[in-house]
Write an enzyme that holds these catalytic residues in place. Sequence first.
Site, PDB file in Angstrom:
ATOM      1  N   LYS A   1       2.122 -11.072   5.712  1.00 26.00           N
ATOM      2  CA  LYS A   1       2.050  -9.779   5.042  1.00 26.00           C
ATOM      3  C   LYS A   1       3.399  -9.504   4.407  1.00 26.00           C
ATOM      4  O   LYS A   1       4.411  -9.381   5.094  1.00 26.00           O
ATOM      5  CB  LYS A   1       1.702  -8.709   6.066  1.00 26.00           C
ATOM      6  CG  LYS A   1       1.710  -7.291   5.528  1.00 26.00           C
ATOM      7  CD  LYS A   1       1.130  -6.351   6.564  1.00 26.00           C
ATOM      8  CE  LYS A   1       1.295  -4.909   6.186  1.00 26.00           C
ATOM      9  NZ  LYS A   1       0.749  -4.010   7.202  1.00 26.00           N
TER      10      LYS A   1
ATOM     11  N   LYS B   1      -1.684 -11.292   2.509  1.00 25.42           N
ATOM     12  CA  LYS B   1      -1.715  -9.983   1.864  1.00 25.42           C
ATOM     13  C   LYS B   1      -0.410  -9.719   1.138  1.00 25.42           C
ATOM     14  O   LYS B   1       0.637  -9.957   1.737  1.00 25.42           O
ATOM     15  CB  LYS B   1      -1.939  -8.974   2.983  1.00 25.42           C
ATOM     16  CG  LYS B   1      -1.889  -7.543   2.626  1.00 25.42           C
ATOM     17  CD  LYS B   1      -2.172  -6.717   3.850  1.00 25.42           C
ATOM     18  CE  LYS B   1      -1.817  -5.299   3.508  1.00 25.42           C
ATOM     19  NZ  LYS B   1      -1.452  -4.509   4.590  1.00 25.42           N
TER      20      LYS B   1
HETATM   21  C1  PBG Z   1      -0.624  -0.740   7.885  1.00 25.27           C
HETATM   22  C2  PBG Z   1      -1.269  -1.271   6.658  1.00 25.27           C
HETATM   23  C3  PBG Z   1      -0.877  -1.128   5.300  1.00 25.27           C
HETATM   24  C4  PBG Z   1      -1.880  -1.726   4.537  1.00 25.27           C
HETATM   25  C5  PBG Z   1      -2.817  -2.250   5.428  1.00 25.27           C
HETATM   26  N1  PBG Z   1      -2.399  -1.977   6.718  1.00 25.27           N
HETATM   27  C6  PBG Z   1       0.264  -0.417   4.723  1.00 25.27           C
HETATM   28  C7  PBG Z   1       1.611  -0.969   4.797  1.00 25.27           C
HETATM   29  O1  PBG Z   1       1.866  -2.010   5.412  1.00 25.27           O
HETATM   30  O2  PBG Z   1       2.490  -0.313   4.255  1.00 25.27           O
HETATM   31  C8  PBG Z   1      -1.930  -1.777   3.048  1.00 25.27           C
HETATM   32  C9  PBG Z   1      -3.301  -1.993   2.481  1.00 25.27           C
HETATM   33  C10 PBG Z   1      -3.457  -1.684   1.039  1.00 25.27           C
HETATM   34  O3  PBG Z   1      -2.490  -1.448   0.289  1.00 25.27           O
HETATM   35  O4  PBG Z   1      -4.611  -1.685   0.598  1.00 25.27           O
HETATM   36  N2  PBG Z   1       0.602  -1.278   8.210  1.00 25.27           N
END
Ligand code: PBG
Length: 326
Positions: free
Chosen positions: A193, A246
Amino acid sequence: MKTGTRRLRGNETLRRMVRETRVSGDSLVYPLFIREGSGIEEELPSLPGQARYSPDTVAKGIDTALNAGARSFLLFGIPETKDERGSGACDDDGVIQQALRNIKRAFGDAAYLITDVCLCEYTTHGHCGLIRGGAVDNDATLPLLSRTAVSHARSGADMVAPSAMMDGTVAAVRAALDAEGFKGIPIMSYAAKYASAFYGPFREAAGSAPRFGDRKTYQMDYHNGKEALKRIEIDIGEGADIVIVKPALPCLDIIHTASQRIKLPIAGYSVSGEYAMIKAAAARGFIDEYNTMCESAVAVFRAGADILITYFAKELAGAIRKGDIG
Ligand code: PBG
């Protein structure tokens, strides 16, 4: 005709016969936002076409998606009150826990429920972990994430998806689930991520933007690719059953390399910013929304993803049913 591949494109039946990438509604996961309260169904300004529900109305959103052909959901909770420790996340009567019970009561196994396991929506500071001495304390966060996952499983989650990017999360969550009798609940780990600007509309929708600093100490630097593979391998070693990459479109290289190296399903998460870009450009007439959506989704599968998490899940399921993609 000279040698080439044109001969394979001359007819629609033939084009479909030789398609390399097959897409099915079964591979789509639809993210849903659930806010504490009752009677809520509000459109999200940062995500046009997406709604925020409360635990008592979310069945409506699920029902529409099921009718469209999307069967799996990723649930995000937005609590009424937040605190320093994000206590709402592991509260058995929290917003997600209420929603899980309601959805399971209404749909049973017809709806497959995956829960996001993170603290950022529940903490006053908006970070994904506990803050100690001005910084996120990785190890002190693990018990809270584990408790949250167990609480979700107890409330009916079919799968948990830890997204806080704390090292050791998968092992901690696995151990906690096993100890509480949830050996059969799989973990879909946000293994790779990136600290991404593409999460902007989500943070707006979930009220989870950090109040100070950023997430760069725990989310990944987008200059790095090998690190993503390392993180994926670590999470698999700790017991992940599915790994998420992601955001999706900016990370097709990671999805592709990972799909060749690992033997577990990979989920590409087409995040809020990817959705919002298509929506905004289409609203101004710059691109065609439907075709851009179809092409972007198929690209993620072509790169090697087995699963696509997307805010377009309903529309894509429709496109698959119509035979436009798939
Ligand atoms: C929680 C989380 C996030 C997203 C998914 N889980 C936000 C982040 O990490 O700031 C983002 C998903 C999206 O942008 O569709 N940590």
